[in-house]
Design a protein around this motif. Structure first.
Motif, PDB file in Angstrom:
ATOM      1  N   THR A 128     -18.296  -6.448 -44.331  1.00  0.00           N
ATOM      2  CA  THR A 128     -17.299  -7.159 -43.546  1.00  0.00           C
ATOM      3  C   THR A 128     -17.985  -8.221 -42.703  1.00  0.00           C
ATOM      4  O   THR A 128     -18.903  -7.923 -41.961  1.00  0.00           O
ATOM      5  N   LEU A 129     -17.544  -9.484 -42.886  1.00  0.00           N
ATOM      6  CA  LEU A 129     -18.097 -10.595 -42.133  1.00  0.00           C
ATOM      7  C   LEU A 129     -17.080 -11.072 -41.114  1.00  0.00           C
ATOM      8  O   LEU A 129     -15.892 -11.132 -41.402  1.00  0.00           O
ATOM      9  N   GLN A 130     -17.528 -11.449 -39.939  1.00  0.00           N
ATOM     10  CA  GLN A 130     -16.660 -12.049 -38.934  1.00  0.00           C
ATOM     11  C   GLN A 130     -16.726 -13.567 -39.115  1.00  0.00           C
ATOM     12  O   GLN A 130     -17.686 -14.209 -38.730  1.00  0.00           O
ATOM     13  N   ILE A 131     -15.718 -14.150 -39.767  1.00  0.00           N
ATOM     14  CA  ILE A 131     -15.694 -15.576 -40.044  1.00  0.00           C
ATOM     15  C   ILE A 131     -14.766 -16.261 -39.052  1.00  0.00           C
ATOM     16  O   ILE A 131     -13.584 -15.929 -38.987  1.00  0.00           O
ATOM     17  N   PRO A 132     -15.244 -17.218 -38.250  1.00  0.00           N
ATOM     18  CA  PRO A 132     -14.362 -17.920 -37.333  1.00  0.00           C
ATOM     19  C   PRO A 132     -13.244 -18.611 -38.111  1.00  0.00           C
ATOM     20  O   PRO A 132     -13.488 -19.261 -39.115  1.00  0.00           O
ATOM     21  N   MET A 133     -11.981 -18.475 -37.602  1.00  0.00           N
ATOM     22  CA  MET A 133     -10.834 -19.038 -38.303  1.00  0.00           C
ATOM     23  C   MET A 133     -10.907 -20.553 -38.366  1.00  0.00           C
ATOM     24  O   MET A 133     -10.356 -21.173 -39.276  1.00  0.00           O
ATOM     25  N   ALA A 134     -11.569 -21.173 -37.385  1.00  0.00           N
ATOM     26  CA  ALA A 134     -11.597 -22.635 -37.359  1.00  0.00           C
ATOM     27  C   ALA A 134     -12.463 -23.209 -38.467  1.00  0.00           C
ATOM     28  O   ALA A 134     -12.425 -24.402 -38.732  1.00  0.00           O
ATOM     29  N   TYR A 135     -13.279 -22.378 -39.115  1.00  0.00           N
ATOM     30  CA  TYR A 135     -14.183 -22.858 -40.150  1.00  0.00           C
ATOM     31  C   TYR A 135     -13.722 -22.326 -41.493  1.00  0.00           C
ATOM     32  O   TYR A 135     -13.882 -21.138 -41.784  1.00  0.00           O
ATOM     33  N   PRO A 136     -13.173 -23.168 -42.371  1.00  0.00           N
ATOM     34  CA  PRO A 136     -12.815 -22.688 -43.709  1.00  0.00           C
ATOM     35  C   PRO A 136     -14.047 -22.189 -44.436  1.00  0.00           C
ATOM     36  O   PRO A 136     -15.130 -22.745 -44.299  1.00  0.00           O
ATOM     37  N   ILE A 137     -13.842 -21.157 -45.226  1.00  0.00           N
ATOM     38  CA  ILE A 137     -14.974 -20.527 -45.916  1.00  0.00           C
ATOM     39  C   ILE A 137     -15.695 -21.507 -46.815  1.00  0.00           C
ATOM     40  O   ILE A 137     -16.906 -21.483 -46.933  1.00  0.00           O
ATOM     41  N   GLN A 138     -15.003 -22.429 -47.485  1.00  0.00           N
ATOM     42  CA  GLN A 138     -15.641 -23.301 -48.460  1.00  0.00           C
ATOM     43  C   GLN A 138     -16.237 -24.558 -47.836  1.00  0.00           C
ATOM     44  O   GLN A 138     -16.811 -25.365 -48.530  1.00  0.00           O
ATOM     45  N   SER A 139     -16.070 -24.739 -46.539  1.00  0.00           N
ATOM     46  CA  SER A 139     -16.610 -25.941 -45.918  1.00  0.00           C
ATOM     47  C   SER A 139     -17.769 -25.591 -45.002  1.00  0.00           C
ATOM     48  O   SER A 139     -18.018 -24.431 -44.702  1.00  0.00           O
ATOM     49  N   CYS A 140     -18.452 -26.633 -44.537  1.00  0.00           N
ATOM     50  CA  CYS A 140     -19.625 -26.434 -43.680  1.00  0.00           C
ATOM     51  C   CYS A 140     -19.367 -27.084 -42.339  1.00  0.00           C
ATOM     52  O   CYS A 140     -18.923 -28.231 -42.291  1.00  0.00           O
ATOM     53  N   PRO A 141     -19.620 -26.406 -41.204  1.00  0.00           N
ATOM     54  CA  PRO A 141     -19.418 -27.014 -39.896  1.00  0.00           C
ATOM     55  C   PRO A 141     -20.231 -28.288 -39.747  1.00  0.00           C
ATOM     56  O   PRO A 141     -21.259 -28.470 -40.398  1.00  0.00           O
ATOM     57  N   ALA A 142     -19.755 -29.169 -38.859  1.00  0.00           N
ATOM     58  CA  ALA A 142     -20.416 -30.455 -38.686  1.00  0.00           C
ATOM     59  C   ALA A 142     -21.863 -30.290 -38.255  1.00  0.00           C
ATOM     60  O   ALA A 142     -22.718 -31.089 -38.606  1.00  0.00           O
ATOM     61  N   ASP A 143     -22.151 -29.243 -37.469  1.00  0.00           N
ATOM     62  CA  ASP A 143     -23.526 -29.019 -37.000  1.00  0.00           C
ATOM     63  C   ASP A 143     -24.171 -27.867 -37.741  1.00  0.00           C
ATOM     64  O   ASP A 143     -24.964 -27.123 -37.185  1.00  0.00           O
ATOM     65  N   SER A 144     -23.841 -27.735 -39.029  1.00  0.00           N
ATOM     66  CA  SER A 144     -24.326 -26.585 -39.790  1.00  0.00           C
ATOM     67  C   SER A 144     -25.838 -26.555 -39.899  1.00  0.00           C
ATOM     68  O   SER A 144     -26.421 -25.503 -40.101  1.00  0.00           O
ATOM     69  N   ALA A 145     -26.482 -27.706 -39.768  1.00  0.00           N
ATOM     70  CA  ALA A 145     -27.940 -27.732 -39.913  1.00  0.00           C
ATOM     71  C   ALA A 145     -28.652 -27.184 -38.689  1.00  0.00           C
ATOM     72  O   ALA A 145     -29.861 -27.027 -38.711  1.00  0.00           O
ATOM     73  N   ARG A 146     -27.907 -26.877 -37.618  1.00  0.00           N
ATOM     74  CA  ARG A 146     -28.560 -26.403 -36.399  1.00  0.00           C
ATOM     75  C   ARG A 146     -29.315 -25.106 -36.644  1.00  0.00           C
ATOM     76  O   ARG A 146     -30.340 -24.843 -36.039  1.00  0.00           O
ATOM     77  N   ALA A 147     -28.792 -24.238 -37.538  1.00  0.00           N
ATOM     78  CA  ALA A 147     -29.473 -22.978 -37.822  1.00  0.00           C
ATOM     79  C   ALA A 147     -30.635 -23.171 -38.788  1.00  0.00           C
ATOM     80  O   ALA A 147     -31.527 -22.345 -38.846  1.00  0.00           O
ATOM     81  N   GLY A 148     -30.619 -24.267 -39.536  1.00  0.00           N
ATOM     82  CA  GLY A 148     -31.695 -24.531 -40.474  1.00  0.00           C
ATOM     83  C   GLY A 148     -31.184 -25.030 -41.808  1.00  0.00           C
ATOM     84  O   GLY A 148     -30.029 -24.810 -42.179  1.00  0.00           O
ATOM     85  N   ARG A 149     -32.065 -25.704 -42.521  1.00  0.00           N
ATOM     86  CA  ARG A 149     -31.754 -26.177 -43.877  1.00  0.00           C
ATOM     87  C   ARG A 149     -32.442 -25.245 -44.868  1.00  0.00           C
ATOM     88  O   ARG A 149     -33.661 -25.090 -44.837  1.00  0.00           O
ATOM     89  N   VAL A 150     -31.643 -24.667 -45.756  1.00  0.00           N
ATOM     90  CA  VAL A 150     -32.150 -23.669 -46.686  1.00  0.00           C
ATOM     91  C   VAL A 150     -31.983 -24.184 -48.115  1.00  0.00           C
ATOM     92  O   VAL A 150     -30.887 -24.604 -48.511  1.00  0.00           O
ATOM     93  N   LEU A 151     -33.065 -24.150 -48.867  1.00  0.00           N
ATOM     94  CA  LEU A 151     -33.000 -24.423 -50.302  1.00  0.00           C
ATOM     95  C   LEU A 151     -32.923 -23.086 -51.021  1.00  0.00           C
ATOM     96  O   LEU A 151     -33.831 -22.255 -50.901  1.00  0.00           O
ATOM     97  N   VAL A 152     -31.840 -22.869 -51.752  1.00  0.00           N
ATOM     98  CA  VAL A 152     -31.607 -21.600 -52.440  1.00  0.00           C
ATOM     99  C   VAL A 152     -31.802 -21.816 -53.930  1.00  0.00           C
ATOM    100  O   VAL A 152     -31.187 -22.705 -54.517  1.00  0.00           O
ATOM    101  N   ALA A 153     -32.634 -20.991 -54.556  1.00  0.00           N
ATOM    102  CA  ALA A 153     -32.928 -21.128 -55.984  1.00  0.00           C
ATOM    103  C   ALA A 153     -32.634 -19.810 -56.702  1.00  0.00           C
ATOM    104  O   ALA A 153     -33.221 -18.775 -56.378  1.00  0.00           O
ATOM    105  N   ASP A 154     -31.701 -19.857 -57.646  1.00  0.00           N
ATOM    106  CA  ASP A 154     -31.350 -18.691 -58.463  1.00  0.00           C
ATOM    107  C   ASP A 154     -30.616 -19.215 -59.688  1.00  0.00           C
ATOM    108  O   ASP A 154     -29.903 -20.222 -59.608  1.00  0.00           O
ATOM    109  N   ASP A 155     -30.790 -18.568 -60.837  1.00  0.00           N
ATOM    110  CA  ASP A 155     -30.121 -19.051 -62.047  1.00  0.00           C
ATOM    111  C   ASP A 155     -28.789 -18.360 -62.315  1.00  0.00           C
ATOM    112  O   ASP A 155     -28.210 -18.531 -63.387  1.00  0.00           O
ATOM    113  N   GLN A 156     -28.291 -17.589 -61.355  1.00  0.00           N
ATOM    114  CA  GLN A 156     -27.007 -16.907 -61.514  1.00  0.00           C
ATOM    115  C   GLN A 156     -25.987 -17.531 -60.559  1.00  0.00           C
ATOM    116  O   GLN A 156     -26.105 -17.390 -59.337  1.00  0.00           O
ATOM    117  N   PRO A 157     -24.987 -18.222 -61.083  1.00  0.00           N
ATOM    118  CA  PRO A 157     -24.039 -18.965 -60.233  1.00  0.00           C
ATOM    119  C   PRO A 157     -23.333 -18.097 -59.199  1.00  0.00           C
ATOM    120  O   PRO A 157     -23.127 -18.535 -58.064  1.00  0.00           O
TER     121      PRO A 157
END
Length: 419
Positions: free
Chosen positions: A28-57
């Motif tokens: 169970t995740l606590q997702i703020p209602m103001a942030y749609p799940i499929q979008s990224c907050p304007a200051d999303s990079a504040r926590a860090g920029r992550v490069l994710v590599a995996d061959d399974q979509p």
């Protein structure tokens, strides 16, 4: 901001085959209602920029959803080559990467090779590798190759986020320290450049050229050419034992002590005597300076000099005959009671004197063959009719070609030519 709980199932292909899929973790995740799940907050990079590599979509989708909901900016790739391309064009705070990229294969060869390749690009970028429960040995090997941490599939969201937060903080601390060191190095380089002559003085009947090339951001070589009267010009060159900042600091001490002596004392041996006494008081054990100090009298065309353990300068006469201004004194900073002597040499039109440090003549090629004094003298003989600055350029060019473009030690050269 109000938050709603939602159930999110993360899927991964089962070990039974690439077509099978099982729900392997539900949290169970606590997702703020103001942030749609499929979008990224304007200051999303504040926590860090992550490069994710995996061959399974579906794994990538799950990780993006998790990371974006916690303020991370993410970029996903499905192939090792894309990882390298991304790192070479953009900056990330951490790489989260799977070790297996071939279906039905758990050996992790591609992932391990990728870890090694990333370390060649950036030795400090945090790498968090992902592997299955049954492949702990693979994760250990990845750590040996340079991975920063690892998580096992199926992962625990909280544990994964904690690991990423730790690595992002570590990355930012390292980059801040690197920037600070770079600024300090630049400042040190500029200060050292100010200690070296900006141009050569004009001396009647003579041409003078000089240069130095540190092997690091600052160096332990020093040279100077100063007119101290209408007819007298000081030429000196020094080489501090060691490289980098410690050598540069000792070189700065030499320069500070030498400057007033140039104007007050005209005897080279007395200059070396006083410098030696001062440096013996401040030089660390095992640190010393080789030093050549000469005073050119342009009226009598005589160079009076004292050599304190430095490479003997080479004199190439107008007829091609060469000789050394031999070393007779000890290096500075080791023997406080050493008695220095001085000598002199008469110069004639067409004669050339070359003062240099060992980084020039000891520059080695791939076969460990030194550039050597014979090549230095040979170039001077072949260019006896040229200008001093042209000879300097030819010598440095030849030495760089000999050592493959990179000196192994600080290299300096002064060319004095009687015209």
């Amino acid at each position: 901001m109000p938050a709603i709980p939602c159930q999110i199932s993360f899927l991964q292909s089962s070990s039974a085959g690439p077509r099978g899929a099982i729900a392997f973790y539900v949290e169970t995740l606590q997702i703020p209602m103001a942030y749609p799940i499929q979008s990224c907050p304007a200051d999303s990079a504040r926590a860090g920029r992550v490069l994710v590599a995996d061959d399974q979509p579906h794994v990538l989708d799950a990780l993006q959803l998790l990371l974006k909901s916690h303020g991370y900016a993410t970029e996903v790739v499905t192939h090792p080559a894309r990882v390298l391309q991304a790192l070479q064009s953009r900056e990330f705070d951490v790489v989260l990467m799977d070790l297996n990229y071939t279906r039905d294969t758990t050996a992790g060869g591609e992932g391990l090779e990728l870890v090694s390749q990333i370390r060649l690009i950036d030795e400090n970028l945090p790498l968090v590798v992902m592997t299955a429960w049954s492949s702990v040995d693979l994760a250990v090997e990845a750590m040996r190759r340079g991975a920063s941490d690892f998580v096992q599939k199926p992962w625990h969201n909280r544990q994964l986020l904690e690991k990423l937060e730790t690595q992002v903080e570590r990355c930012r601390s390292l980059r801040l320290a690197q920037r600070q060191r770079a600024d300090e190095r630049q400042d040190a380089r500029e200060i050292q450049n100010h200690l070296l002559p900006k141009s050569m003085p004009q001396v009647k009947d003579y041409e003078i050229a000089g240069m130095t090339q540190p092997v690091r951001f600052v160096g332990g070589d020093y040279y100077d050419v100063v007119r101290i009267s209408e007819t007298q010009t000081v030429l000196c060159i020094a080489d501090v034992a060691g490289k980098g900042m410690p050598a540069a600091l000792l070189m700065s001490s030499l320069q500070a002590a030498l400057k007033p002596l140039m104007w007050d004392i005209r005897s080279p041996r007395e200059v070396c005597h006083r410098l030696n006494r001062m440096l013996c008081e401040i030089a660390p054990v095992g640190k010393f300076i080789s030093f050549f100090y000469g005073v050119l009298d342009s009226q009598d065309h005589r160079l009076t000099y004292c050599n304190a353990g430095h490479n003997p300068p080479m004199v190439v006469r107008g007829n091609g005959v060469s000789s050394e201004l031999n070393a007779a004194g000890a290096v500075l900073g080791q023997f406080p009671d050493w008695v220095y002597e001085q000598s002199d040499v008469q110069l004639h039109p067409g004669d050339t004197v070359m003062l240099f440090t060992d980084g020039l003549v000891e520059a080695c090629n791939r076969d460990d063959e030194e550039f050597g004094e014979e090549r230095l003298v040979g170039i001077a003989r072949e260019n006896r009719g040229g200008r001093a600055d042209d000879l300097e350029r030819l010598v440095i060019q030849a030495a760089l070609e000999h050592c493959g473009g990179h000196f192994q030690d600080d290299a300096s050269l002064i060319v004095l030519r009687a015209v």
